[in-house]
Scaffold this active site. Structure first.
Site, PDB file in Angstrom:
ATOM      1  N   PRO A   2       0.777  -1.393  -0.414  1.00 32.85           N
ATOM      2  CG  PRO A   2      -1.107  -1.552   1.315  1.00 32.85           C
ATOM      3  CD  PRO A   2       0.605  -2.157   1.210  1.00 32.85           C
ATOM      4  CE  LYS A  51       3.585   6.000   2.573  1.00 33.84           C
ATOM      5  NZ  LYS A  51       4.496   4.826   2.764  1.00 33.84           N
TER       6      LYS A  51
END
Length: 264
Positions: A2, A51
């Protein structure tokens, strides 16, 4: 892994499922928020910030960070869970969908008013409306003795880059990941390329930095230790570098990859 583009895509999926919908059931499998119940609240928006991912209702904000293993999934009511129940951290249900967060590195439920303070430490977001290349350069340059890979991973400098992008970016600019910021020429060019790379991959299913969307050819150096460089044939090397610069953002030590010939 990710990174900012993954979170952007996750936010888009969750936005389609949740935005404007009323929550019929919520479950937070995190001790600090186990008693929180958002049933009856409407989801106003879902957005990514670097993020981090925010799900906002009129009164609360569900803040999450995927870290290394986290994942958000959208299921139909009654659909079998794709992962074991003990890995679930958040369950949000509406009349038409079930949104689940598995193995999330961070989950917290904040008051909607002032929730931006949780992300106040972040630098300009590479995929956000606040992107400011000049500010990102200024923040990077303020740490001249920090290895460039560590500085680029520091979310206080610019938000959204993870280890894959940083390794690929260093290769494309011909920079060793260990080189300190003060010795890196043309920081504005590094930042500009970082922005172009992540924007180009924002909506891709598979991350591509070589221009070739084929298994084994998508990335220049990341994860290719011992394999021949796709540009010159020299064996790619692997090492470790750096520690987390801020608790709660990223893992403490990073694996770095480089071509000893192309990145001198």
């Amino acid at each position: 892994m990710p990174e900012g583009d993954s979170v952007h895509q996750a936010a888009a999926r969750l936005r389609s499922a949740l935005a404007g919908e009323v929550l019929t059931r919520t479950e937070f499998r995190v001790p600090a928020f186990a008693t929180v119940d958002l049933a009856g609240e409407r989801v106003d928006e879902v957005l990514a910030r670097g993020k981090h991912l925010l799900i906002r209702t009129p009164t609360r904000t569900v803040h999450s960070h995927l870290k290394m293993e986290g994942e958000w999934r959208v299921l139909a009511p009654g659909e079998r869970w794709p992962k074991p129940a003990h890995l679930a951290r958040v369950v949000l249900e509406t009349r038409s969908s079930v949104v689940m967060g598995f193995e999330l590195g961070l989950v917290e439920v904040l008051a909607r008013v002032g929730d931006e303070q949780a992300l106040a430490h972040l630098g300009p977001d590479l995929l956000g409306p606040d992107w400011d290349a000049a500010e990102a350069v200024r923040r990077l340059a303020a740490s001249p003795s920090t290895p460039i890979a560590v500085a680029l991973l520091d979310q206080r400098n610019l938000a959204g880059l993870g280890n894959v992008y940083v390794n690929e970016l260093c290769f494309l600019r011909g920079i060793r990941p260990t080189r300190v910021v003060g010795e890196v020429p043309e920081l504005p060019a590094v930042v500009a390329l970082a922005h172009r790379l992540i924007v180009a991959n924002r909506d891709r299913r598979a991350r591509v930095t070589t221009g070739i969307d084929r298994r084994g050819r998508r990335l220049w150096v990341y994860g290719r230790a011992g394999a021949p460089c796709l540009r010159c044939g020299t064996a790619i090397e692997r090492g470790t570098l750096g520690r987390a610069v801020r608790a709660g953002d990223d893992p403490q030590e990073r694996v770095v990859f480089w071509c000893p010939n192309c990145q001198r």
